[in-house]
Design an enzyme around this catalytic site. Structure first.
Site, short mmCIF file in Angstrom:
data_model
loop_
_atom_site.label_atom_id
_atom_site.label_comp_id
_atom_site.label_asym_id
_atom_site.label_seq_id
_atom_site.Cartn_x
_atom_site.Cartn_y
_atom_site.Cartn_z
N ARG A 104 0.80 -1.14 0.02
CA ARG A 104 -0.06 0.11 0.07
C ARG A 104 0.80 1.13 -0.17
NH1 ARG A 104 -5.36 1.36 3.53
NH2 ARG A 104 -6.11 -0.36 1.81
N HIS A 131 -7.38 0.92 -6.45
CA HIS A 131 -7.59 -0.17 -5.19
C HIS A 131 -8.12 -1.31 -5.76
CE1 HIS A 131 -7.71 -1.39 -1.10
NE2 HIS A 131 -8.40 -0.53 -0.79
N GLN A 134 -10.11 -3.90 -3.74
CA GLN A 134 -11.48 -3.78 -3.04
C GLN A 134 -12.41 -3.95 -4.07
OE1 GLN A 134 -12.23 -2.02 0.04
NE2 GLN A 134 -14.23 -2.68 -0.92
N ASP A 220 -17.12 7.44 -1.56
CA ASP A 220 -15.85 6.97 -0.66
C ASP A 220 -15.77 8.49 0.14
OD1 ASP A 220 -13.67 6.02 0.23
OD2 ASP A 220 -12.63 6.15 -1.58
N CYS A 260 -16.22 1.44 0.43
CA CYS A 260 -15.04 0.59 0.72
C CYS A 260 -14.57 0.65 2.11
CB CYS A 260 -13.96 1.08 -0.16
SG CYS A 260 -13.47 2.68 -0.03
N ARG A 288 -13.55 -9.19 1.35
CA ARG A 288 -11.89 -8.81 1.10
C ARG A 288 -11.07 -9.96 1.55
NH1 ARG A 288 -10.06 -3.47 1.39
NH2 ARG A 288 -7.94 -4.53 0.73
N1 NVA Z 1 -10.02 6.51 -1.54
C1 NVA Z 1 -9.51 6.20 0.05
C2 NVA Z 1 -9.90 4.68 0.22
C3 NVA Z 1 -9.53 4.14 1.43
C4 NVA Z 1 -9.52 2.65 1.53
C5 NVA Z 1 -7.88 6.43 0.11
O1 NVA Z 1 -7.26 6.46 -0.77
O2 NVA Z 1 -7.78 6.91 1.42
N1 CP Z 2 -11.23 -0.50 2.26
C1 CP Z 2 -9.97 -0.58 2.65
O1 CP Z 2 -9.06 -0.74 2.12
O2 CP Z 2 -9.78 -0.33 4.19
P1 CP Z 2 -8.40 -0.08 5.00
O3 CP Z 2 -7.96 1.38 4.50
O4 CP Z 2 -8.81 -0.02 6.15
O5 CP Z 2 -7.66 -1.03 4.48
#
Ligand code: NVA
Ligand code: CP
Length: 305
Positions: A104, A131, A134, A220, A260, A288
């Site tokens: 990540r 992502h 997801q 989101d 998500c 997930r």
């Molecule tokens: N769009 C959000 C998703 C978190 C799972 C982010 O990137 O922070």
């Molecule tokens: N949806 C998702 O990826 O959640 P986290 O940021 O908690 O991993």
């Protein structure tokens, strides 16, 4: 033999994803029945987090454990990555000590460079652009409850972020439509979304128009990780892009609400919608775990170090 990675949704064909979903069903049933399933005994997953996470870390870590393997957590703060070790060097070293890597991070370019220097498969656990894990879980959730997603309509309300980009890629692969409504200045960047064409994607100025006829209404956070400095401005800009009961009433009667997570009630979604009868957010989160177990097994099948 070239190493197979999952860095964006369209790294896989539709057939590959459908077979992943068949495996997911079996894996989920075994999990629910407390049946031991250890295809990844003695295998190690390294998880690299440059951003926060609850679901992604938990689902990968417990998923590896449930399949007989082990998972190691690294973050930028406690590893040499935070002290400027080149990503290419990190990839060379890390991939000699484990069987698979999940990352990540910020720019997609970082994970692409890691993968180019990795001896083992690399999974995108979220970047600024995508992502994919997801959307695997979200589409699996829809299919599990309603059957094929082909020809259906997904309404995306809010920021055209990593999750939105991935829905758009998935729409091309699975032949469904995405209606996107964002405030001005936050529109989809076609190239960033990785779209070949726009056959499956339509933009709407008014979110109420975007949700008409939708089978899934989804949104989101208004401020994704890495964009915190824009938070104040975004709170103002996105104020009219909140998914509320009125929007859900304009969608198809049996439409799902998806998110998500983590969610901000009172910002991108009202409490009555996310906690209401059309919301499937907890199933999305649980799935997930199941889809990623199938993904780990698929990427590791027959792999050599
Ligand atoms: N769009 C959000 C998703 C978190 C799972 C982010 O990137 O922070
Ligand atoms: N949806 C998702 O990826 O959640 P986290 O940021 O908690 O991993």
């Amino acid at each position: 033999m070239a190493v197979k990675h999952f860095l964006q949704f369209n790294d896989f064909s539709k057939a590959e994803i459908l077979s992943l979903f068949e495996k997911t069903k079996i894996i989920k049933e075994k999990f629910k029945a407390y049946q031991k399933y250890w295809p990844l005994e003695d295998r190690t997953l390294v998880m690299i987090f440059e951003k926060a996470s609850t679901r992604t870390r938990l689902s990968f870590e417990s998923g590896m454990h449930q399949m007989g393997g082990t998972a190691i957590y690294l973050n930028t703060r406690d590893s040499q990555l935070g002290r400027g070790e080149p990503v290419e060097d990190a990839a060379q070293v890390i991939s000699r000590m484990c069987d698979i890597v999940m990352i990540r991070t910020f720019e997609q370019d970082i994970i692409e460079r890691f993968a180019q220097n990795s001896r083992v498969p690399v999974i995108n656990g979220l970047t600024n652009e995508y992502h994919p894990c997801q959307i695997l879980a979200d589409i699996y959730t829809f299919i599990e409850k309603k059957g094929s997603i082909q020809g259906k309509t997904v309404a995306w309300i809010g920021d055209s972020n990593n999750v939105c980009n991935t829905w758009l890629q998935a729409a091309e692969l699975f032949d469904f439509n995405v209606h996107v409504s964002t405030p001005k200045g936050y529109e989809v960047e076609i190239e960033r979304a990785g779209l070949y064409g726009d056959d499956h994607f339509e933009e709407f100025e008014d979110p109420m128009d975007a949700v008409k006829g939708a089978d899934i209404v989804t949104t989101d956070v208004w401020t994704s990780m890495g964009f915190e400095s824009e938070k104040k401005e975004r709170l103002k800009d996105f104020a009219d892009w909140q998914v509320d009961q009125e929007m859900m009433l304009s969608a198809n009667k049996d439409a799902f609400f998806m998110h998500c997570l983590p969610a901000h009630r009172g910002e991108e979604v009202t409490k009555d919608v996310i906690d209401g009868p059309q919301s499937v957010v907890w199933d999305e989160a649980e799935n997930r775990l199941h889809v990623q177990k199938a993904l780990l097994e698929y990427l590791l099948a027959g792999s050599e170090k």
